[in-house]
Scaffold this motif. Structure first.
Motif, mmCIF file in Angstrom:
data_model
loop_
_atom_site.group_PDB
_atom_site.id
_atom_site.type_symbol
_atom_site.label_atom_id
_atom_site.label_comp_id
_atom_site.label_asym_id
_atom_site.label_seq_id
_atom_site.Cartn_x
_atom_site.Cartn_y
_atom_site.Cartn_z
ATOM 1 N N SER A 9 0.826 -1.212 0.000
ATOM 2 C CA SER A 9 0.000 0.000 0.000
ATOM 3 C C SER A 9 0.859 1.262 0.000
ATOM 4 O O SER A 9 0.439 2.317 -0.430
ATOM 5 N N ILE A 10 2.079 1.136 0.501
ATOM 6 C CA ILE A 10 2.970 2.310 0.541
ATOM 7 C C ILE A 10 3.916 2.306 -0.653
ATOM 8 O O ILE A 10 4.344 3.357 -1.124
ATOM 9 N N GLU B 10 -5.711 -2.007 -8.502
ATOM 10 C CA GLU B 10 -6.279 -1.115 -7.502
ATOM 11 C C GLU B 10 -7.395 -0.322 -8.138
ATOM 12 O O GLU B 10 -7.402 -0.091 -9.342
ATOM 13 N N SER C 171 5.973 2.639 -3.820
ATOM 14 C CA SER C 171 5.802 3.478 -5.008
ATOM 15 C C SER C 171 6.199 2.724 -6.278
ATOM 16 O O SER C 171 6.038 3.243 -7.371
ATOM 17 N N GLY C 172 6.778 1.558 -6.120
ATOM 18 C CA GLY C 172 7.190 0.797 -7.291
ATOM 19 C C GLY C 172 8.441 1.337 -7.961
ATOM 20 O O GLY C 172 8.666 1.109 -9.138
#
Lengths: 136, 337, 661, 154
Positions: C584-585, C608, C587-588
């Motif tokens: 969920s955090i 998502e 950023s890829g």
């Protein structure tokens, strides 16, 4: 021959002094005697170079201070350059000489006497080391 | 500039009309004379309000992050610094190059409203025209000409990349870089500080950091600060507290600078937007200078396929930690004494 | 609600002498989260462990802290105890109050305070501990042995004997190593070739062993059970399949001037050559630097004479990529360079030779056909001086500070071989000490003195002067103080052994460590002598330190057993302390994937909901079987989306806070 | 007045017991510390060790947090470059902390307060030496007041 009582002690004053002057660690020596084997000044010595270190290890500095050996040493550094333990024996010899000179407080070599001392084949290094040895 | 402005508008209209892009990201005039803020255009008819003037300082690249969750194709206008920022975002995997059409805009500098105000040039200002290295401030009744460098932002004065380093189409002619470009000017502020004593440096930075109101403007404007969630906003880990406390300010600034180390493009936006005038560029440039000196010249944003200096290593990298403890056997013997 | 149980060990008096246990107990009782605490004299004893087990159940404890010795010592002991009591073993923490406290501090008050502080940090961390379940990973049931000397051969044979495949990589054209060069072996004086060549043949005939001679390991990645290795098979210029080893090419080669490596440079070899007649494999190699065909393009005699058309000048180096479960390093040793020992004249006089050269000179298959003669004038030596410790036990820059261990024995052997050949000859051995620790070793050396009349002289040689036809050896007998001069015909130097010059590169490639003399470091000098700190990589032979053949063979078999231990498992249990991504955090940005040394992190697209649509978003994902748990990725991740289980950001910060209280 | 001030400061220095947090990698430096223990090599109790798997696990956050919470010095110790248990971890450590160290100095934090060093599992002597050395230097510098959180007890 009587049995001598020996208490090896490298913390006694003279030995410590020699370590200080020479900056050498006498315990590095493992008595391989390579110093003696290569020494060119050995014929005038009553105590052999490797024995010098052994006596230092035993704390018998007195014997050395009264020996011929320290004055026979030519400071040619052959021993130091070949020592497998990186002990510079010529520095220890120098330290021993200094111990004598410092106590007696006088120079053994006078400049004016040099010509007389000079032999025909005396190398210059001999004179230089002579000064190192005999002059305070 | 005015000629190019029409070109830009034409380009934007065409791009939307031909469906080359779905959205155009450019600037729009706000209510105040110095307000040229970023705007998204999706309809051809809205393009009339698109603007390109001496106040288009805002970096549009970072606004692309708004579109990471769509499959829309976006056209964006980039100045030299914006193009570096764009590349950095690509390098950080935050923006896909193929979802963006870049329109390059050579830029010789943007005007600092504060400097205009100081010179009292803003009274009744209608337009600013550029003529070589001079700017002509036009009001209803008069025209005042001033040398451009007197009113440009400080950060623009020694700009090294006035022309975009990457683009799909270039609008207008390339411009020459102005001012002194070598590192002596760029790092002079850093060097001055380095020469001070430790205590003096602390005094300086303590003074700077204690001004901070932790508004996070520096972070929010920074193209290298592109994380989905900033560590400073992580309430669970509580890296940073909320209290008005000097040590927290220092912590914030050191970690902020450290987090952009090797990725800061040196655009100077953080210092520009800081309401407390903290000289953040001197922190960033210290890190850039060290990286250049230790690991070789590196300009973030120049090559999106490059490895960030902190994301790689060399076997022979400088090792400042053990200086004086190395050396051969002889040294070891000496150290015993 | 976390209920922490704290157990404080006295370690007999090891801890309690320096740390006031009562004071620690009082402090522990007031620590937040602590539900129970107990001290005991020997926590690691069975009684102590039962204490832990029982109280976990009785007091319903769900986190355990043991304040005792280093976790490297007993963490696994106490984890097992916790597990036996039904607790996940990773809910336990160790506070190291022995190695890091009681043993290094003298002041009791300071040590007590530090013990409290360390325990507080362990409690703070334990409260944040999660249950961890280790994953499993398969094992590649094949071993790689690097180095084909006696150590490598023995290891390979033992592993093959247990039924596993082994690849044996040897840098030179033949296996055999240093032992193949030796004439006789101490202390039994049986011929080296007679005991080695059968083993070489066994290795080449074994269906489980693949020999890669004239090959080098170029790259190693992966981890225990799953090493990935690139092997460079150097171009031999001779087709291994076609060659019958007839030897015609060797005889016809017009170039005969290359120095034979195997004969220590005492004779020449052709440009196309096998190192020695019993080489395994018996397939020649073209030395491209010497070969006329490669240097000038003209010649091609070997190609013409080869009856099976095996010579192939266009052969290229090949890279083989293979997978292994375990690696055994047996890269051996070298003798030091004698360039800096000018006083012994080794570089200047042909009759001053090393021990290894002496082996070749007395060997029946050697350059002289077993006739022991002086290299200079081919005459029989009457007086031979042997000098031990040439560069060994030498702290200066010229030598090595360690004892080379084999020289005392092989010098005695050499002296005996000399006396066997020429009973009327004289042998002198200069030594510092004679060290003959080993079964039958002392008896062997005494035989040289008592039965063979070898003159042992405790002392050293100062300098050797070459005089007409003789070598004047100036030495000293330090016991008598006599200055000696020996006019020798030949001088044999027992040059110190040293690690291979490429040892450091090999260590770096394998991520194992070396000592200051570049010998590979074992994991524990006493209890883990053949393991390295890298799981799945083992050591045998002189690459780990100077040693003789019996020791090398023993170590080789030990290393084989260690490797078989890995290969015999179908699965290995992973370290559960691996990285984990909070998607969920994330950023890829995949900065973590870039730095990961194990390529354990890859890109994953998660779906998502955004603006009413399902969209794919790039995030990082950790492959738990590949991750080794270094935690480097966690630092590349600015927002802290990737964290390390067992050493999480939160846990470490909690430790920092607790220590700074 | 000045006399009083100086005498209290002297007293403070006497009372000053520095706190030093050392992050040690499990495979080399932590083991080196264990070896210092088994060899009974003394170093002051002011040093408190936190075990991490690799020096590359140490986040600059941790270092700053320790200073914030009142540590007077911070040490990061790992395997020698080239010897990393995880192959390349400490090469990253080297870059990361070269920069952080310079940055801390740049904002006026005394150089000796943050020490990075390579200590192998066999260097118990070096471990004790480095610890003593850091402590001595930090002791001379006095308490860390520059990065400390004023609300924290120490």
């Amino acid at each position: 021959m009587s049995r001598e009582k020996i208490t090896p002690d490298i913390t006694q004053k003279e030995t410590v002094k020699i370590s200080e002057i020479s900056e050498e660690n006498i315990l590095d020596c493992l008595q391989c005697s390579k110093c003696t084997a290569g020494c060119p000044a050995i014929h005038g010595m009553d105590i052999l170079p490797h024995q010098v270190i052994r006596l230092l290890q035993l704390g018998q500095v007195d014997k050395l201070l009264n020996s011929e050996t320290i004055w026979s040493c030519a400071s040619c550094f052959t021993c130091a350059s070949r020592c497998p333990r990186d002990v510079d024996i010529s520095k220890l010899m120098e330290a021993l000489r200094l111990m004598v000179i410092r106590v007696k407080g006088s120079n053994k070599l006078k400049v004016e006497k040099i010509p007389k001392l000079l032999q025909k084949n005396m190398p210059q290094q001999g004179i230089v080391s002579g000064f190192r040895k005999y002059v305070k | 500039m005015e000629k190019i402005r029409e070109e830009i508008k034409e380009k934007a209209r065409q791009a939307l009309a031909s469906k080359e892009v779905d959205v155009i990201l450019a600037w729009e005039k706000g209510e105040l004379w110095y307000d040229s803020y970023p705007a998204f255009f999706t309809k051809e008819k809205d393009i009339d309000s698109l603007v390109w003037d001496s106040f288009c300082v805002n970096n549009l690249s970072k606004y692309l992050l708004e579109y990471t969750m769509t499959d829309k194709k976006i056209g964006v206008f980039v100045k030299g610094c914006d193009a570096l920022a764009f590349n950095q975002l690509v390098q950080d995997n935050r923006v896909s190059r193929d979802k963006v059409v870049l329109y390059g805009l050579p830029c010789s500098g943007m005007v600092d409203p504060d400097k205009v105000r100081t010179k009292n040039l803003n009274q009744g200002l209608t337009e600013i025209k550029k003529s070589k290295d001079k700017l002509i401030f036009i009001t209803k009744d008069k025209e005042i000409t001033v040398p451009a460098h007197e009113v440009y932002y400080d950060k623009c004065l020694h700009c090294r990349y006035p022309n975009p380093v990457t683009y799909d189409q270039l609008v207008g002619e390339t411009v020459a870089a102005e001012g002194v470009l070598d590192d002596s000017v760029r790092f002079s502020g850093v060097k001055e500080l380095e020469e001070l004593s430790c205590e003096e440096r602390f005094e300086y930075w303590d003074g700077q950091f204690s001004k901070c109101i932790r508004c996070f403007a520096c972070r929010n404007v920074c193209p290298a600060c592109s994380c989905k969630q900033c560590t400073f906003d992580d309430s669970d880990l509580e890296v940073l507290g909320k209290a008005r406390e000097d040590s927290e300010d220092k912590f914030f600034h050191l970690i902020r600078a450290y987090h952009v180390a090797g990725r800061c493009i040196d655009c100077g936006e953080c210092s520009r937007v800081c309401p407390q005038d903290i000289s953040l560029e001197k922190l960033n440039r210290k890190l850039i200078k060290d990286i250049n000196e230790l690991y070789g010249e590196y300009q973030a944003g120049l090559d999106p396929s490059a490895k960030a200096p902190l994301g790689t290593y060399k076997l022979e990298d400088a090792d400042s930690f053990t200086v004086g403890e190395k050396g051969g056997k002889k040294r070891e013997k000496n150290s015993k004494r | 609600m976390q209920r922490v149980g704290v157990f404080i060990c006295w370690c007999g008096t090891n801890i309690s002498n320096t740390v006031n246990i009562d004071e620690v107990m009082t402090a522990v009782e007031n620590m937040p989260g602590v539900a129970y605490s107990k001290d005991y004299q020997y926590m690691c004893s069975e009684i102590g462990q039962n204490l832990v087990k029982d109280t976990i159940k009785e007091h319903n404890l769900n986190r355990i802290v043991v304040a005792s010795c280093s976790p490297r010592m007993h963490e696994s002991t106490f984890r097992k105890a916790a597990e036996a009591a039904g607790l996940n073993p990773y809910l336990l923490e160790i506070a190291n109050i022995r190695e890091h406290c009681s043993w290094v501090h003298k002041d009791k008050e300071a040590a007590t305070q530090k013990a409290i502080s360390l325990t507080r940090a362990a409690v703070a961390k334990a409260i944040l501990n999660d249950e961890l379940i280790p994953g499993e990973v398969g094992v590649e049931r094949r071993a790689l042995v690097i180095g084909g000397g006696i150590a490598g051969i023995q290891t390979a044979l033992d592993i093959a004997d247990a039924g596993y495949e082994v690849d044996l990589v040897e840098k030179t054209p033949s296996i055999g190593g240093k032992m193949a060069q030796l004439d006789k072996t101490f202390p039994t004086l049986d011929c080296s070739a007679c005991i080695l060549t059968p083993k070489m043949v066994d290795a080449s005939m074994s269906s489980k062993i693949n020999l890669y001679t004239y090959s080098e390991v170029e790259e190693v990645s992966g981890f225990v059970g799953n090493f990935e290795v690139a092997i460079r098979q150097k171009a031999r210029s001779v087709d291994m399949e076609k060659c019958t080893g007839c030897g015609i090419c060797l005889a016809k080669c017009p170039i005969k001037t290359a120095l034979s490596e195997f004969e220590e440079g005492l004779s020449n070899r052709p440009a196309i050559y096998t190192p020695f007649p019993q080489a395994v494999p018996n397939v020649p190699v073209i030395d491209r630097e010497t070969c006329m065909k490669f240097r000038t393009g003209r010649c091609g005699v070997c190609e013409k004479v080869c009856p099976t058309k095996a010579v192939d000048y266009d052969q290229k180096d090949q890279i083989l990529n293979k997978k292994y479960g375990a690696i055994i390093v047996t890269t051996g040793y070298d003798l030091i360079d004698l360039d800096y020992f000018g006083e012994y004249q080794y570089m200047d006089h042909p009759d001053v030779i090393t021990g290894l050269e002496f082996e070749r000179l007395v060997n029946a298959a050697g350059p002289t056909g077993g006739k022991l003669i002086r290299p200079s004038d081919k005459k029989k030596p009457k007086k031979v001086v042997f000098i031990q410790c040439v560069g060994s036990r030498d702290k200066s820059d010229r030598g090595k500070s360690y004892c080379s261990k084999i020289c005392c024995m092989y010098t005695a052997k050499h002296a005996m071989l000399l006396k066997d050949k020429y009973p009327d000859s004289e042998a002198y051995v200069f030594y510092i000490d004679v060290r003959t620790a080993g079964k039958g070793f002392e008896e062997f050396q005494r035989r040289a003195v008592e039965n063979y009349g070898v003159n042992y002289i405790k002392g050293m040689v100062g300098k050797i002067f070459p005089t007409n036809n003789k070598l004047q050896v100036n030495g000293v007998d330090s016991l008598s103080g006599e200055i000696l001069q020996i006019d020798a015909d030949m001088v044999v130097l027992a040059a110190a052994t040293k690690a291979k010059p490429e040892a450091d590169d090999v260590a770096r490639m394998l991520s194992i460590s070396t000592d200051s003399d570049s010998f590979f470091s074992e994991a524990h000098p006493k209890l883990r002598p053949v393991e390295t700190h890298c799981a799945g990589i083992y050591l045998a032979g002189a690459c780990q330190g100077p040693k003789d053949i019996p020791e090398t063979v023993a170590q080789a078999s030990a290393a084989a057993v260690k490797a078989i231990g890995v290969l015999s498992k179908s699965k290995l249990v992973n370290n559960p302390c691996v990285s984990e991504v909070d998607k969920s955090i994330c950023s890829g940005c995949l900065a973590c994937a870039d730095m990961c040394p194990y390529e354990a992190i890859s890109e994953k697209i998660v779906e998502e909901k955004a603006n009413g649509k399902i969209v794919g978003r790039r995030v990082a994902e950790v492959n738990e079987t590949l991750c080794q748990g270094c935690g480097g990725c966690t630092v590349t991740c600015r927002p802290g989306a990737i964290d390390l289980k067992g050493f999480s950001n939160k846990q470490i910060l909690a430790e920092v806070d607790a220590i700074c209280r | 007045m000045s006399v009083v001030a100086s005498s209290t400061s002297v007293k403070n220095v006497e009372e000053f017991e520095p706190l030093i947090v050392a992050f040690c990698c499990n495979w080399c430096s932590y083991a080196g510390a264990d070896l210092a223990g088994t060899s009974r090599l003394n170093y002051p109790a002011n040093i408190k060790i936190i075990r991490v798997p690799c020096s590359c696990r140490v986040n600059s956050n941790f270092v700053l947090r320790a200073f914030q919470r009142g540590a007077d010095g911070v040490i990061v110790a790992g395997c020698h470059p080239g010897d990393c248990h995880y192959m390349t971890g400490n090469y990253y450590t080297r870059r990361r902390f070269s920069l952080l160290k310079n940055l801390l100095e740049y904002v006026g934090i005394e150089e000796a307060r943050f020490k990075v060093d390579w200590i192998s599992a066999s260097e118990g002597n070096k471990f004790a030496y480095v610890m003593n050395d850091v402590l001595e230097k930090v002791h001379k510098l006095g308490p860390n007041r520059k990065l400390r959180d004023s609300r924290w007890k120490r």
